[in-house]
Design a protein around this motif. Sequence first.
Motif, mmCIF file in Angstrom:
data_model
loop_
_atom_site.group_PDB
_atom_site.id
_atom_site.type_symbol
_atom_site.label_atom_id
_atom_site.label_comp_id
_atom_site.label_asym_id
_atom_site.label_seq_id
_atom_site.Cartn_x
_atom_site.Cartn_y
_atom_site.Cartn_z
ATOM 1 N N LEU A 78 12.399 -11.966 85.996
ATOM 2 C CA LEU A 78 13.332 -13.226 85.572
ATOM 3 C C LEU A 78 11.961 -15.218 85.667
ATOM 4 N N PRO A 96 13.102 -8.926 81.728
ATOM 5 C CA PRO A 96 14.089 -8.007 83.153
ATOM 6 C C PRO A 96 14.282 -6.971 82.451
ATOM 7 N N GLY A 97 13.930 -6.201 83.278
ATOM 8 C CA GLY A 97 14.545 -4.397 82.621
ATOM 9 C C GLY A 97 15.054 -2.976 83.862
ATOM 10 N N PRO A 98 15.627 -1.802 83.940
ATOM 11 C CA PRO A 98 15.766 -1.457 84.701
ATOM 12 C C PRO A 98 14.709 -0.478 85.560
ATOM 13 N N ARG A 100 12.161 -1.956 86.808
ATOM 14 C CA ARG A 100 12.079 -2.306 87.085
ATOM 15 C C ARG A 100 13.182 -2.767 88.651
ATOM 16 N N VAL A 102 15.013 -4.761 91.718
ATOM 17 C CA VAL A 102 14.600 -5.386 92.603
ATOM 18 C C VAL A 102 15.815 -4.978 93.641
ATOM 19 N N PHE A 104 16.995 -8.040 96.391
ATOM 20 C CA PHE A 104 16.865 -9.218 96.881
ATOM 21 C C PHE A 104 17.403 -9.363 98.077
ATOM 22 N N ALA A 106 18.977 -12.322 99.523
ATOM 23 C CA ALA A 106 20.814 -11.578 99.749
ATOM 24 C C ALA A 106 21.101 -10.748 99.233
ATOM 25 N N SER A 108 23.306 -9.939 97.455
ATOM 26 C CA SER A 108 23.249 -10.028 95.741
ATOM 27 C C SER A 108 24.514 -8.473 95.565
ATOM 28 N N LEU A 109 25.268 -8.862 95.733
ATOM 29 C CA LEU A 109 26.710 -7.832 95.513
ATOM 30 C C LEU A 109 27.169 -8.023 94.865
ATOM 31 N N MET A 110 28.100 -8.209 93.882
ATOM 32 C CA MET A 110 29.527 -8.621 93.434
ATOM 33 C C MET A 110 30.876 -7.987 94.383
ATOM 34 N N PRO A 111 30.952 -8.458 95.030
ATOM 35 C CA PRO A 111 31.833 -8.934 95.827
ATOM 36 C C PRO A 111 32.916 -8.268 95.680
ATOM 37 N N GLY A 122 24.964 -0.145 87.855
ATOM 38 C CA GLY A 122 23.574 -0.142 87.295
ATOM 39 C C GLY A 122 23.146 1.292 87.133
ATOM 40 N N ARG A 171 21.723 0.496 95.514
ATOM 41 C CA ARG A 171 22.017 0.516 93.562
ATOM 42 C C ARG A 171 20.187 0.589 93.367
#
Lengths: 276, 368
Positions: A78, A96-98, A100, A102, A104, A106, A108-111, A122, A171
């Motif tokens: 990133l 970036p790629g799946p 790896r 991550v 985070f 926070a 960082s879910l899509m609310p 994912g 996730r």
Amino acid sequence: MKTATLNTDATALSENGIEFPSKVMLDLHNLKKVYPTPKGDYVVLEDLNLQILKEEFVTIIGHSGCGKTTMLSMIAGLNPISGGNIAVLGNPVKGPGPDRGVIFQAPSLMPWMTALENVMLGVNQVFPHASKKERKDIAKYYLHKVGLDGSFDKKAIALSQGMQQRVGIARAFAIKPKVLLLDEPFGMLDSLTRGELQDILIEIWNKEKITAVMITHDVDEAIFLADRVVMMTSGPRAKIGDILNIDFERPRTRKSVLEHDDYYKYRKHLIDFLEH
Amino acid sequence: MKQSITLNKITQLMGFGFLKPITALFTGKPQKEDVVNFLKKIVVPILSILLFLGVWQGGSTALFNKEANYKIEKALADQGQAAADEMRACIASGEISCQPNTLPSPSQVWASFKTLLEDHKIISADKLAFKEKTAAMNEKRIAAGKEPITYTGRPSFVDQIFTSLKTVFAGFLLALLIAVPIGVVIGLSTTLRSSFNWLIQIFKPVSPVVWLLLVFMIVKTLTKDSNSDSAFIISFISVGLCSMWATLVNTAMGVSSVDKDYINVAKVLKLGPMQKVFKVILPSSLPLIFTGLRITLSVAWMVLIAIELLAQSPGLGSFVWEEFQNGAIDSNSKIIVAMFVIGIIGFLLDRIMLTIQNMVSFNKNEGV
């Protein structure tokens, strides 16, 4: 530095089509990060060398602002690399790629999505050829593993911070990454919740054995989770200061770790490093 | 009890949270705090409405007296004592021909409102009768390939309202279809954003009147050889162009300021560009897009009146203008009726938007 002996020309080997024989999963070689400022370049990281083995859990500890997060986001792809290179199984990181995953700081879910949809986001991406039911089963399996059986269809915004981070863990594992990168994932939680989530994390990790790199500020967390604790020097020009092997057997329990004779020796070692 | 919960949910969703005290009072056992809430949120607003009506009544009486005195004095100065007395008697008797023309009182406005409704009933009955009368003839005309005969009588006040709503929705739809896609595209690219910024900044503050004239110049030429309703086309396009800027700016801002964490998640998962836009960027900017759309709708409704007035297209705007030109005794109170109707419809439109916003986006807004 003990890691220096592991340094092989991994990139060249894989590029020649020879199967990469080393046990090294993640290789940081002479890594450098420079931020240009009006007063000239600010060198955050320089000559940073670190090899992380397959199925190893490494925690990284260091003072705030020393560049731990910068290093992790460079591994995640990133944040662009200023010098040196990063390779995963010998393949240089280009973005970036799946492979790896991550987690985070926070959650960082899509609310606007439910817990299940967040994990599915994912899974759909990584297993496009699986049937819808198979993908759903994968997502549900990991949500079950983090103890969210009753909350599949709850909107992320309706979950507590701790629950949201559980979804974050699900996730990350559900996309079956080669390397799991954790950026102080429990930093924002209260200590009880933090303990619960450490247990959940290590329980899943014991099963999946995904190479993990985790940043933390918490000395106890670093010892409890890690095979090796990597200590970073303070910036600017931060690099690896010291590495401590934690030789507790796995699977560990919090109780057995705390009662182990070496525990306070390790703890003292880390605190001495951080205080100097 | 379950019923009252859903009732609360609906009122909450519509931003009618202030109605909660009523539902609480009528759907369950009233608690002490419910009563206090009822006093605070229902009784006090009613008192303020009464105060408003009182000030209005007082003000209109004062204006009426001033205007009446002026008329009497003028009669005295021009024609002597006898004419002045006659004028005084005439005003007191309520004779229409000599009433002072000023701000109408609340009761006059209420009377006009009822008159307008009566008028609507008469006109719709008339329309229905006309339709029945011409039904057979129209069938023949259609069979013969001719245009059917349509009612061409005066539209009622209620008809005008619906015409205005039709225009505003057409304009709003146009604004939405133009502003949201462009806003998303501009929001996604910093290059496009900086290259179109001047255009937005310059055209945003342009007055509705100028937009109308610009649209008139273009539409007039384009519709030269067609018999479409060019007044309607001109007014709805002008409404759309005036009101779309809030949505455009808000959409661009919402899209460009998506939480970096979400973008990072999208990057780590390697979502494709379409998925990134539809699964991450658009949902997360929906609250801002809707804020823009709400502003757009209220601006559209506000400029509509001025535009209808100028474009001579039927609707509330031309109703107000015609009444003003008309100068009949109840014209002033009809204008005030239109004012309240415009205000109330604007408020309802805003609530509808808020309800939709609360249904589709992830953070809930109380009505402001």
